[in-house]
Scaffold this motif. Structure first.
Motif, mmCIF file in Angstrom:
data_model
loop_
_atom_site.group_PDB
_atom_site.id
_atom_site.type_symbol
_atom_site.label_atom_id
_atom_site.label_comp_id
_atom_site.label_asym_id
_atom_site.label_seq_id
_atom_site.Cartn_x
_atom_site.Cartn_y
_atom_site.Cartn_z
ATOM 1 N N LEU A 68 34.560 13.951 46.423
ATOM 2 C CA LEU A 68 34.880 13.348 45.126
ATOM 3 C C LEU A 68 36.388 13.197 45.036
ATOM 4 O O LEU A 68 37.122 14.141 45.342
ATOM 5 N N VAL A 69 36.852 12.029 44.663
ATOM 6 C CA VAL A 69 38.274 11.766 44.452
ATOM 7 C C VAL A 69 38.453 11.376 42.997
ATOM 8 O O VAL A 69 37.778 10.464 42.505
ATOM 9 N N GLU A 70 39.359 12.069 42.312
ATOM 10 C CA GLU A 70 39.616 11.786 40.904
ATOM 11 C C GLU A 70 41.093 11.546 40.661
ATOM 12 O O GLU A 70 41.925 12.369 41.018
ATOM 13 N N SER A 86 38.847 13.037 51.775
ATOM 14 C CA SER A 86 38.098 14.099 51.100
ATOM 15 C C SER A 86 37.115 14.840 51.995
ATOM 16 O O SER A 86 36.374 15.696 51.521
ATOM 17 N N HIS A 87 37.075 14.535 53.284
ATOM 18 C CA HIS A 87 36.202 15.297 54.180
ATOM 19 C C HIS A 87 36.997 15.762 55.393
ATOM 20 O O HIS A 87 38.078 15.266 55.669
ATOM 21 N N GLY A 88 36.452 16.770 56.062
ATOM 22 C CA GLY A 88 37.141 17.312 57.224
ATOM 23 C C GLY A 88 36.241 18.239 58.022
ATOM 24 O O GLY A 88 35.030 18.289 57.806
ATOM 25 N N ILE A 101 39.271 16.056 45.596
ATOM 26 C CA ILE A 101 40.716 15.822 45.506
ATOM 27 C C ILE A 101 41.010 15.371 44.090
ATOM 28 O O ILE A 101 40.327 14.489 43.561
ATOM 29 N N VAL A 102 42.036 15.962 43.472
ATOM 30 C CA VAL A 102 42.421 15.584 42.116
ATOM 31 C C VAL A 102 43.913 15.276 42.081
ATOM 32 O O VAL A 102 44.730 16.076 42.539
ATOM 33 N N LEU A 103 44.239 14.105 41.527
ATOM 34 C CA LEU A 103 45.629 13.753 41.230
ATOM 35 C C LEU A 103 45.769 13.867 39.721
ATOM 36 O O LEU A 103 45.135 13.119 38.977
ATOM 37 N N GLY A 104 46.587 14.802 39.269
ATOM 38 C CA GLY A 104 46.732 15.090 37.846
ATOM 39 C C GLY A 104 47.297 13.918 37.063
ATOM 40 O O GLY A 104 47.881 12.978 37.620
#
Length: 181
Positions: A68-70, A86-88, A101-104
């Protein structure tokens, strides 16, 4: 897509479960947004991109939404050539994993940044050009209003919560051209 949201030309959306754009959110041009569909078998939110109000991506980026990317409101992936992954690998478990992953809010990725699985950019913060943002350590608290730089990115200075970091419009006006002589 909420009112005023925009998706530019020549983008690729591949195997995403959900892409949600808030009011005024914008996806520029030549962006690859994809997900590994196999992760969606393991979690109902895997394969998701969420962009809050007036969040934006400029152009020529790669966004992996296997997890999930936000992008919170007013967060921007700017410049060009950034990778959000977002994966590894779980090297000890011998499997591939996906995370969030979150970008505030009001944060900024500049050009050619790399953001890895489970990373978090605090609100009103900047990841400097070429920075590699990794997940915070278990005991680490990331405070807002910071400039992060390097590989791996570390907080290098505090920023004031003014101007870009408190704006209520998505678009920034061109204000000047510096030193072309």
């Amino acid at each position: 897509m909420a009112e005023g949201a925009y998706i530019g030309a020549f983008n690729v959306f591949r195997s995403c479960r959900r892409v949600a754009l808030g009011p005024g959110a914008e996806i520029g041009n030549f962006i690859w947004i994809g997900a590994g569909p196999e992760y969606q078998l393991h979690h109902p939110e895997a394969g998701t991109l969420i962009m809050g109000e007036n969040a934006a991506m400029t152009g020529k980026h790669y966004i992996d939404c296997s997890g999930l990317v936000e992008l919170e409101p007013y967060a921007v992936i700017g410049g060009h050539g950034s990778v959000v992954q977002s994966h590894g690998h779980d090297l000890y478990g011998g499997v591939m994993t996906a995370g969030k992953i979150v970008l505030g809010h009001h944060s900024l990725l500049t050009t050619r940044c790399v953001v890895l699985q489970d990373a978090y950019l605090p609100p009103q913060s900047v990841l400097a050009a070429g920075g590699v943002l990794t997940p915070p350590k278990a005991d680490e608290t990331l405070e807002p209003n910071g400039l992060f730089a390097g590989i791996p990115a570390k907080r290098v200075r505090d920023l004031q919560a003014e101007g870009y970091f408190v704006r209520v419009v998505r678009d920034l006006r061109v204000g000047r051209v510096d030193s072309l002589d």
